[in-house]
Design an enzyme around this catalytic site. Structure first.
Site, PDB file in Angstrom:
ATOM      1  N   HIS A  40      15.960  23.205  79.779  1.00 31.65           N
ATOM      2  CA  HIS A  40      16.347  22.041  79.364  1.00 31.65           C
ATOM      3  C   HIS A  40      17.268  21.933  78.394  1.00 31.65           C
ATOM      4  CE1 HIS A  40      11.992  21.759  80.746  1.00 31.65           C
ATOM      5  NE2 HIS A  40      12.516  20.877  81.595  1.00 31.65           N
ATOM      6  N   GLN A 156      16.010  18.128  94.241  1.00 31.79           N
ATOM      7  CA  GLN A 156      16.095  16.994  93.387  1.00 31.79           C
ATOM      8  C   GLN A 156      17.625  16.731  93.048  1.00 31.79           C
ATOM      9  OE1 GLN A 156      13.455  16.663  89.789  1.00 31.79           O
ATOM     10  NE2 GLN A 156      15.169  16.935  89.006  1.00 31.79           N
ATOM     11  N   VAL A 179      19.112  28.553  84.172  1.00 34.88           N
ATOM     12  CA  VAL A 179      18.976  29.574  83.308  1.00 34.88           C
ATOM     13  C   VAL A 179      17.705  30.438  83.394  1.00 34.88           C
ATOM     14  CG1 VAL A 179      18.400  29.605  80.773  1.00 34.88           C
ATOM     15  CG2 VAL A 179      19.908  27.864  81.587  1.00 34.88           C
ATOM     16  N   SER A 189       8.782  25.066  83.242  1.00 33.86           N
ATOM     17  CA  SER A 189       7.772  24.780  82.222  1.00 33.86           C
ATOM     18  C   SER A 189       6.516  25.442  83.126  1.00 33.86           C
ATOM     19  CB  SER A 189       7.334  23.032  82.356  1.00 33.86           C
ATOM     20  OG  SER A 189       8.651  22.666  81.606  1.00 33.86           O
TER      21      SER A 189
END
Length: 283
Positions: A40, A156, A179, A189
């Protein structure tokens, strides 16, 4: 670095963006669900380099979770997230309540069509309607010049680009590289849900993709052979349930038989109770 301005109200968020644009500044927006990791933050860093001002959104969106999924236990720590965003130069954070985003009586939902149907859409039938709806709302609430998304969530990115184009939203969609941890696993997450043993098993996703990437670099263009290379590595790992391997024309959800142009190989698997996705580009 200073703590970013924390905004909870929709009108105040729109005003913040518009004021910066009236001053001649470009604004980038980084939509997130929080539980921020280096992936993020790489999006936020890209936004700070590409824009004069950056606003991130932190909102765990209930409409993209099916009833059996992990909405309630999805990690939430706004204070920690805001600090991380401030450390990489984000100026403001929009963190609305569910009630603000979906007031009583709200019924509108966005169906993006064919790009949302296969693969993730087949496994999670309501997911992309929730994604498209919340992203559209966030881009209207924070009407920035550029919006930043990660390549890891490949389908997405295809859905968001289709939605932005179809609705003529005046914003540039920027997709940034995945990443990875030092051992190759894509940052997510949901990696926090994995036990130590599951975390080790989960490496098979990136290992399978790397094997397909190696074959492609060596000259293999038969998509079925590339798929099989990834499939073997993942399906042969105990405790990992492979859900799909697909070779797609880059920027689309169209499967290809021969990789004679830029493509993406995408995988999804369940490791224990945790569902993970990953992909690599074959250029």
């Amino acid at each position: 670095m200073p703590t970013p301005l924390l905004i909870h109200e929709i009108d105040a968020t729109r005003q913040w963006v518009r004021e910066r644009q009236r001053a001649g500044e470009t604004v980038g927006v980084v939509p997130t669900m929080g539980a921020l990791h280096a992936g993020h933050l790489s999006l936020a860093e890209a936004a700070t380099k590409g824009c004069d001002r950056v606003i991130a959104t932190v909102f765990v969106n209930p409409t993209q979770f099916a009833p059996s999924e992990d909405f309630e236990r999805y990690p939430r720590d706004l204070e920690a997230d805001a600090k991380k965003l401030g450390d990489v130069g984000v100026d403001a954070v929009f963190a609305p309540s569910v009630e603000a985003m979906y007031p009583p009586g709200a019924t509108t939902s966005i169906d993006v069509g064919s790009v949302a149907r296969p693969f993730e859409g087949a496994i999670r039938p309501t997911h992309f309607a929730g994604v498209a709806t919340v992203v559209a709302k966030l881009l209207l609430i924070a009407p920035a010049d550029r919006a930043y998304f990660g390549q890891k969530d490949y389908q997405q990115t295809v859905v968001v680009r289709r939605m932005v184009a179809d609705l003529n939203l005046p914003i540039e969609v920027v997709v940034c590289p995945t990443v990875r941890e030092a051992d190759g696993i894509a940052m997510s997450s949901r990696n926090a849900y994995l036990s130590a043993d599951e975390r080790q098993r989960a490496l098979c996703l990136s290992q399978g993709l790397r094997e397909a990437e190696r074959l492609h670099a060596a000259g293999e263009r038969d998509a079925s052979k590339l798929r099989e290379a990834a499939r073997r590595a993942i399906a042969s790992t105990e405790g990992v349930e492979l859900q799909y391997v697909a070779v797609l024309r880059d920027g689309t959800m169209d499967e290809v038989e021969t990789v004679d142009a830029p493509a993406v190989i995408a995988v999804a698997a369940r490791v224990g109770q945790t569902r993970l996705i990953d992909n690599v580009r074959l250029a």
